[in-house]
Design an enzyme around this catalytic site. Structure first.
Site, mmCIF file in Angstrom:
data_model
loop_
_atom_site.group_PDB
_atom_site.id
_atom_site.type_symbol
_atom_site.label_atom_id
_atom_site.label_comp_id
_atom_site.label_asym_id
_atom_site.label_seq_id
_atom_site.Cartn_x
_atom_site.Cartn_y
_atom_site.Cartn_z
ATOM 1 N N CYS A 1 0.820 -1.217 0.000
ATOM 2 C CA CYS A 1 0.000 0.000 0.000
ATOM 3 C C CYS A 1 0.851 1.263 0.000
ATOM 4 C CB CYS A 1 -0.960 0.004 1.180
ATOM 5 S SG CYS A 1 -0.177 0.314 2.759
ATOM 6 N N PRO B 1 5.181 -6.908 0.913
ATOM 7 C CA PRO B 1 4.286 -7.988 0.494
ATOM 8 C C PRO B 1 2.988 -7.453 -0.086
ATOM 9 C CG PRO B 1 4.148 -7.688 2.861
ATOM 10 C CD PRO B 1 5.229 -6.761 2.370
ATOM 11 N N LEU C 1 -1.699 -10.443 2.215
ATOM 12 C CA LEU C 1 -1.358 -11.728 2.813
ATOM 13 C C LEU C 1 -2.580 -12.377 3.443
ATOM 14 C CD1 LEU C 1 1.964 -10.640 4.553
ATOM 15 C CD2 LEU C 1 1.734 -11.952 2.441
ATOM 16 N N HIS D 1 -8.862 -7.842 6.952
ATOM 17 C CA HIS D 1 -8.716 -7.592 5.526
ATOM 18 C C HIS D 1 -9.797 -8.346 4.758
ATOM 19 C CE1 HIS D 1 -4.560 -6.497 6.848
ATOM 20 N NE2 HIS D 1 -4.739 -5.573 5.938
ATOM 21 N N ARG E 1 -7.092 -7.671 -6.889
ATOM 22 C CA ARG E 1 -6.129 -7.821 -5.801
ATOM 23 C C ARG E 1 -5.298 -9.090 -6.006
ATOM 24 N NH1 ARG E 1 -7.424 -3.422 -5.289
ATOM 25 N NH2 ARG E 1 -8.198 -2.276 -3.465
#
Length: 312
Positions: free
Chosen positions: A113, A167, A170, A183, A213
């Protein structure tokens, strides 16, 4: 040959979190027998004096800095001050404390992000700071950018060997399944499970379902982190992902199939979508010889099995 001796003292900050626990598992499975961990009750990383005292006393050879305040779009947008403050303080305490204790090698876990909201796709590491951030998680992103730049700055001024990994999204064992703070993937998995148990006819998904995503199984993330340390990588920032993405709509469908819920999907377009697309270019890490191994379908099954074990 690994650049790390099996008896090296390794501190995993955040060992109870999803990523930290995966790194700890990986190190233990690989025969690293001198791990140092502390719970929040034992060591509050927001307390600078205690962090400095701990690192000065333990003097670890390596640090994996996986501790962070994390959450989904709702939590990030609601607790903006908490996200920027706590992450800035924790990472600053550990990174500066590591330098003062003479720790030469550290890995800081950032986040994808940190990149601009409307980045060219796939996102290369050099796109950092080339445009505005996604507003819903801007405070968290700024904190992570600061951590990356802190590692770069210590390397340049003090010749430390602090590496950053960014990353993609996750998921996996020890994920957060709280609907208010989680999330998208664990939230949808829990909603699908509860809809199945409740005999519901449909499951509502936030947003339009159109954003794309990329999802990385957390044990693959741990594998990448240990790989970079063992390869002796001394500096730089590396994207970690699969190199493939899916729409939120297709993710939701895959989750329904995994859970065994045969109801319909409904999308609440009044809720925010967030960044339209966020696919990482993972060619830099691939050039060193690492690629993700776990396919999304396999990872969803493992994650659902873990979720069921929590509710037995």
């Amino acid at each position: 040959m690994s650049a790390i001796d099996k008896q090296s003292k390794i501190y995993v900050a955040g060992h109870r979190g999803m990523v930290g626990s995966a790194i700890t598992r990986r190190l233990q499975n690989d025969g690293y027998g001198n791990l140092v961990v502390r719970t929040h009750a034992e060591l509050d990383l927001l307390d600078q004096a205690r962090v400095r005292e701990f690192l000065g006393r333990e003097k670890p050879d390596y640090i994996f800095l996986a501790a962070a305040k994390v959450g989904g779009i709702l939590a990030n947008n609601t607790y903006r001050a908490d996200f920027i403050h706590q992450n800035l303080v924790m990472q600053s305490n550990v990174i500066s404390g590591a330098h003062e204790a003479g720790v030469r090698r550290l890995m800081f876990l950032g986040s994808s992000c940190i990149y601009p909201r409307d980045c060219p796709q796939p996102i290369r590491e050099e796109y950092l700071l080339t445009g505005p951030l996604e507003i819903t998680n801007e405070p968290y992103a700024i904190a992570k950018i600061a951590g990356l730049k802190m590692c770069e700055s210590y390397n340049r001024q003090y010749q430390t060997e602090y590496v950053t990994v960014m990353p993609t999204n996750l998921y996996g064992p020890n994920d957060n399944f709280d609907l208010a703070t989680s999330h998208v993937l664990p939230a949808l998995l829990r909603k699908a499970h509860e809809a199945k148990l409740g005999g519901e006819k449909r499951m509502v998904v936030w947003g339009s379902g159109k954003p794309m995503r990329e999802f990385l199984y957390v044990d693959d993330m741990a594998d990448a982190c240990v790989f970079l340390m063992e390869q002796g990588v001394r500096n730089g920032a590396y994207n970690v992902g699969t190199g493939a993405d899916v729409t939120i709509r297709d993710l939701a469908r895959a989750i329904l199939e995994t859970v065994g819920f045969d109801g319909e999907l409904a999308f609440d377009a009044s809720k925010p979508d967030g960044t339209p697309r966020k696919l990482l270019d993972v060619s830099l890490l691939a050039s060193l010889g690492w690629r993700a191994k776990t396919m999304l379908d396999e990872g969803l099954i493992k994650t659902y099995q873990h979720y069921l074990s929590l509710n037995q």
